[in-house]
Design a protein around this motif. Structure first.
Motif, short mmCIF file in Angstrom:
data_model
loop_
_atom_site.label_atom_id
_atom_site.label_comp_id
_atom_site.label_asym_id
_atom_site.label_seq_id
_atom_site.Cartn_x
_atom_site.Cartn_y
_atom_site.Cartn_z
N GLY A 49 12.38 7.12 58.38
CA GLY A 49 12.94 7.84 57.25
C GLY A 49 12.28 9.16 56.92
N GLY A 50 11.60 9.77 57.88
CA GLY A 50 11.00 11.07 57.63
C GLY A 50 9.69 11.02 56.87
N ALA A 51 9.16 9.84 56.68
CA ALA A 51 7.87 9.71 56.00
C ALA A 51 6.74 9.84 57.02
CB ALA A 51 7.78 8.37 55.28
N THR A 52 5.56 10.14 56.53
CA THR A 52 4.39 10.18 57.40
C THR A 52 3.27 9.38 56.75
OG1 THR A 52 3.58 12.23 56.39
CG2 THR A 52 4.89 12.45 58.39
N THR A 53 2.40 8.85 57.60
CA THR A 53 1.19 8.21 57.10
C THR A 53 0.01 9.02 57.59
OG1 THR A 53 1.16 6.72 59.00
CG2 THR A 53 2.13 5.87 56.97
N ARG A 54 -1.02 9.04 56.78
CA ARG A 54 -2.26 9.71 57.16
C ARG A 54 -3.38 8.69 57.04
NH1 ARG A 54 -1.90 15.85 55.87
NH2 ARG A 54 0.13 16.17 56.82
N PHE A 55 -4.17 8.56 58.09
CA PHE A 55 -5.32 7.68 58.10
C PHE A 55 -6.55 8.58 58.07
CE2 PHE A 55 -1.78 5.66 60.20
CZ PHE A 55 -1.74 4.41 59.57
N CYS A 56 -7.29 8.54 56.97
CA CYS A 56 -8.37 9.50 56.73
C CYS A 56 -9.73 8.81 56.64
CB CYS A 56 -8.11 10.26 55.44
SG CYS A 56 -6.49 11.06 55.38
N ASP A 57 -10.74 9.51 57.11
CA ASP A 57 -12.11 8.98 57.05
C ASP A 57 -12.73 9.15 55.67
OD1 ASP A 57 -11.96 8.29 59.71
OD2 ASP A 57 -12.96 10.11 60.41
N SER A 58 -12.19 10.05 54.86
CA SER A 58 -12.76 10.28 53.53
C SER A 58 -11.65 10.72 52.58
CB SER A 58 -13.86 11.35 53.60
OG SER A 58 -13.31 12.60 53.94
N ALA A 59 -12.04 10.91 51.33
CA ALA A 59 -11.13 11.39 50.28
C ALA A 59 -11.94 12.32 49.38
CB ALA A 59 -10.57 10.22 49.48
N PRO A 60 -11.28 13.15 48.58
CA PRO A 60 -12.04 14.05 47.70
C PRO A 60 -13.03 13.31 46.79
CG PRO A 60 -9.76 14.73 47.78
CD PRO A 60 -9.84 13.41 48.51
N LYS A 61 -12.64 12.14 46.30
CA LYS A 61 -13.54 11.30 45.49
C LYS A 61 -13.65 9.95 46.19
CE LYS A 61 -12.41 13.35 41.03
NZ LYS A 61 -11.86 13.08 39.69
N ARG A 62 -14.74 9.77 46.91
CA ARG A 62 -14.94 8.54 47.69
C ARG A 62 -15.33 7.38 46.80
NH1 ARG A 62 -15.67 9.03 53.32
NH2 ARG A 62 -16.71 7.03 53.14
N THR A 182 10.30 4.01 44.93
CA THR A 182 11.67 3.50 44.78
C THR A 182 12.65 4.36 45.58
OG1 THR A 182 11.15 2.60 42.60
CG2 THR A 182 13.48 2.96 43.10
N ALA A 183 12.50 5.67 45.52
CA ALA A 183 13.37 6.58 46.27
C ALA A 183 13.19 6.39 47.77
CB ALA A 183 13.08 8.03 45.89
N TYR A 184 11.94 6.23 48.21
CA TYR A 184 11.66 6.02 49.63
C TYR A 184 12.28 4.72 50.13
CZ TYR A 184 9.02 4.85 53.83
OH TYR A 184 8.68 4.48 55.10
N VAL A 185 12.10 3.64 49.38
CA VAL A 185 12.67 2.34 49.76
C VAL A 185 14.19 2.40 49.79
CG1 VAL A 185 12.90 -0.07 49.04
CG2 VAL A 185 10.66 1.03 49.00
N ALA A 186 14.79 3.06 48.79
CA ALA A 186 16.25 3.21 48.76
C ALA A 186 16.76 3.98 49.97
CB ALA A 186 16.68 3.90 47.46
N ALA A 187 16.04 5.03 50.37
CA ALA A 187 16.44 5.82 51.54
C ALA A 187 16.37 4.98 52.81
CB ALA A 187 15.55 7.05 51.67
N GLN A 188 15.40 4.05 52.89
CA GLN A 188 15.28 3.18 54.07
C GLN A 188 16.48 2.24 54.16
OE1 GLN A 188 12.80 3.98 56.20
NE2 GLN A 188 12.57 5.50 54.59
N LYS A 189 16.98 1.78 53.03
CA LYS A 189 18.12 0.85 53.02
C LYS A 189 19.42 1.53 53.46
CE LYS A 189 16.21 -2.21 49.56
NZ LYS A 189 16.31 -2.74 48.20
#
Length: 191
Positions: A49-62, A182-189
């Protein structure tokens, strides 16, 4: 007490209990800032559905002990953010249960909202009922340890657990923008 001590020692680390739309310093419902992926060592994967996932080693606030972070983006905006902890040699689930209780307690205090679902049980008839089989029961989906909140600011929060082996467990703390999810899930359906 251990939670308060960790906040004093860690200083600028994020609190698990921020009832905000910017968990771990990542704003829900908005695009990631330029250079985010490089700065936080993220790997990107396109999903349905045009979504992306990002797997990150850190975040701005760990967060203390969190080993990595996962993000779901839909139409360029952050929909969900997860912090992940891994515990090895934890067949009794001792490390997992301790961290789970700390985070659950902190979220209950800060969020000020009663959980909409709170699971901590072993399914009836499970053969994995001994104390040293806690992780195996999680791995076999016969033990459930999770809690969910829906905060008034449109952010849904979850703490969930699983296991990859009979002795290795993991816990995820997730924040999601409920309207975008909710919008993402609806788009998948529709697809």
């Amino acid at each position: 007490m251990r939670f308060l001590l960790s906040l004093l020692i860690l200083g600028p680390c994020a609190s698990y209990a921020e009832p905000s739309a910017a968990p771990f310093g990542i704003e829900l419902g908005k695009p990631l800032p330029p250079g985010f992926a490089k700065k936080h060592s993220c790997k990107t994967k396109t999903v349905a559905g045009g979504a992306t996932t990002r797997f990150c080693d850190s975040a701005p606030k760990r967060l203390q002990g969190a080993e990595n972070y996962m993000l779901l983006l839909y139409k360029g905006n952050v929909v969900k953010v997860l912090a992940v902890w891994y515990f090895t040699s934890d067949s009794f689930g001792t490390q997992l249960k301790s961290k789970f209780a700390d985070i659950k307690q902190a979220l209950a205090k800060k969020g000020g909202v009663t959980p909409i679902s709170d699971f901590n049980f072993l399914q009836a008839g499970s053969i994995w009922g001994e104390p040293n089989e806690f992780a195996r029961a999680l791995q076999q989906n016969e033990r459930h340890l999770a809690v969910y909140w829906s905060w008034p600011n449109g952010v849904d929060v979850s703490v969930s657990s699983s296991a990859t082996t009979g002795s290795d467990t993991m816990m995820k703390l997730g924040y999601e923008h409920s309207a975008l999810m909710t919008a993402y899930v609806a788009a998948q359906k529709i697809q």
